[in-house]
Design an enzyme around this catalytic site. Structure first.
Site, PDB file in Angstrom:
ATOM      1  N   GLU A 135       0.760  -1.242   0.017  1.00  0.00           N
ATOM      2  CA  GLU A 135       0.143  -0.106  -0.022  1.00  0.00           C
ATOM      3  C   GLU A 135       0.748   1.239  -0.071  1.00  0.00           C
ATOM      4  OE1 GLU A 135      -3.061   2.458   2.683  1.00  0.00           O
ATOM      5  OE2 GLU A 135      -3.106   0.178   3.019  1.00  0.00           O
ATOM      6  N   SER A 232      -0.693  -6.538   7.757  1.00  0.00           N
ATOM      7  CA  SER A 232      -0.214  -5.203   8.654  1.00  0.00           C
ATOM      8  C   SER A 232      -1.453  -5.043   9.895  1.00  0.00           C
ATOM      9  CB  SER A 232      -0.119  -3.987   7.895  1.00  0.00           C
ATOM     10  OG  SER A 232       0.357  -3.086   8.680  1.00  0.00           O
TER      11      SER A 232
END
Length: 338
Positions: A135, A232
C-alpha cells in the site's frame, strides 16, 4: 457448531466486528467473479489480500499470483490487489498488452487521490506507514517527488521539508490508530503548521477491530488473532491486545498453530481476526478452544458495520476481447487469453 459444555470459569470473548472488511470482500469476490466470467487463468499482481487461506483457495480455482506485471503473458487479464498500485504499474500493464481489473480498496484509492491533490498544490507529503508494504509503495508512486515515508515516531527527526506552511500527513490505512497518532503528534511538534487530511486515512474496519480488542484486552489473559504474518492490520491487533492489558497475544493462520501451553493459567481467551480473514478460520479456532473446555462464548461488540463497495467497473466489460485487441494492435501472435 455443536460445542461441548464449557468448563466452569473458562470463557471466550469473541470480537465483533472481526474478519472481512468491505474492501477485502470486494477484492475476493472480484477474483471469483472474473474467474467465473472469463475463465482461468486470471493473473493477480501480488496477493489479492494478505491471507494464506484466501490465496490458496483462489489458486485452486484458477487464479495465478505473480510479483511483477511482466510475469503475465500478453493478451491475458491481470488484477491489481486491494492494496493498490502506483500509476507506473498501470503503464506496465498497457505496455505488456494486458487487460486490467483494479481491485484496489476504495479507501486506499481515497488516499491516492489525496496524495495527487496535495502534490498538485506543491505540498510536502509525509506518508506514515511501513517501508516495503504494498500500500505504501502504491501511494508513494502517485507523487514520488513530493512524498517522504515516516515509519514511526523515530523517523521524525530525519524529516526535512521545503516550506513549513505547506506540509501534510497521510497514512497507510491498516496501521494502529494509537501508533499513527503518536507519529502525528511528533510531526506536529516539529512542524506546527502540519495539515491533517480531510478525514482519517486509517480505515473504519481497522479502527473498529482495534477498538473491540481494546475492550477485551483488559479481561482476556490470552488473545488469539487469526491472520497472516504479512497482514499489517492483523499484526497490529496483536500489539493492541498487549497494550490493552492482555498477558499474551499470538497471531495464527490456523487453529492447528495454537500451542496448548498458551492456555496454562488462562480462564479468559479473546478471539478476533484481521480484516482479510474468512470466518471459517475463526470457527475452527472456536471449535479448538471448545474441545479444551472454552465453550462459553461472549460477544464483545465495538461497532456496527454496514458498508459495502460495488465491484470493479472492469467486470462489466468483455476483457478477453480487450486483451485480444491489445495483442492484435501490437501485431502479436498466438491465442490471447488461452
Amino acid at each position: 457448531m455443536g460445542r461441548m459444555t464449557a468448563s466452569p470459569g473458562r470463557r471466550v470473548l469473541l470480537a465483533a466486528p472481526r474478519g472481512y472488511c468491505a474492501g477485502v470482500d470486494r477484492a475476493v469476490i472480484a477474483v471469483e467473479k472474473a474467474l467465473e466470467q472469463y475463465g482461468a487463468p486470471i493473473y493477480v499482481r501480488h496477493e489479492i489480500v494478505h491471507n494464506k487461506y484466501v490465496v490458496r483457495t483462489l489458486e485452486k480455482k484458477g487464479a495465478i499470483f505473480v510479483e511483477q506485471t511482466d510475469e503475465v503473458p500478453p493478451g491475458h487479464i491481470v488484477m491489481f490487489s486491494a492494496h493498490g498500485v502506483a500509476p507506473a504499474v498501470h503503464e506496465e500493464a498497457k505496455r505488456g498488452q494486458l487487460a486490467t481489473i483494479d481491485a484496489t480498496c476504495p479507501l486506499v484509492t481515497k488516499v491516492h487521490k489525496e496524495a495527487v491533490r496535495y502534490a498538485q498544490d506543491d505540498y510536502d507529503i509525509l506518508l506514515i506507514g511501513h517501508e516495503g508494504h504494498e500500500e505504501v509503495i502504491g501511494t508513494s508512486g502517485e507523487a514520488p517527488e513530493h512524498i517522504q515515508l515516516v515509519d514511526g515516531p523515530e523517523d521524525v527527526a530525519k524529516v526535512e521539508i521545503r516550506d513549513p506552511s505547506k506540509v501534510v500527513w497521510l497514512s497507510q490505512t491498516t496501521l494502529s490508530v494509537d501508533e499513527t497518532m503518536e507519529t502525528v503528534d511528533a510531526l506536529k511538534a516539529k512542524f506546527p503548521g502540519l495539515v491533517s487530511p480531510p478525514s482519517d486515512d486509517i480505515c473504519y474496519a481497522t479502527q473498529n477491530r482495534q477498538l473491540a480488542v481494546k475492550q477485551m484486552g483488559a479481561e482476556a489473559e490470552l488473545v488469539i488473532v487469526v491472520g497472516s504474518r504479512n497482514s499489517s492490520n492483523s499484526v497490529r491487533l496483536v500489539e493492541v491486545a498487549k497494550l490493552a492489558g492482555s498477558r499474551e497475544a499470538y497471531l495464527v493462520d490456523y487453529a492447528s498453530e495454537i500451542d496448548e501451553a498458551w492456555l496454562e493459567g488462562v480462564t479468559t481467551v479473546g478471539v478476533t481476526s484481521g480484516a482479510s480473514v474468512p470466518e471459517v478460520l475463526v470457527e475452527e479456532v472456536l471449535e479448538w478452544l471448545t474441545r479444551r473446555g472454552f465453550g462459553d462464548v461472549e460477544l464483545v461488540k465495538a461497532a456496527e458495520e454496514s458498508i459495502t463497495f460495488s465491484l470493479p467497473k472492469e467486470l462489466r466489460r468483455d476483457l478477453r476481447e480487450e486483451a485480444a485487441a491489445l495483442v492484435a494492435q501490437r501485431g502479436g501472435i498466438g491465442t490471447p487469453g488461452a
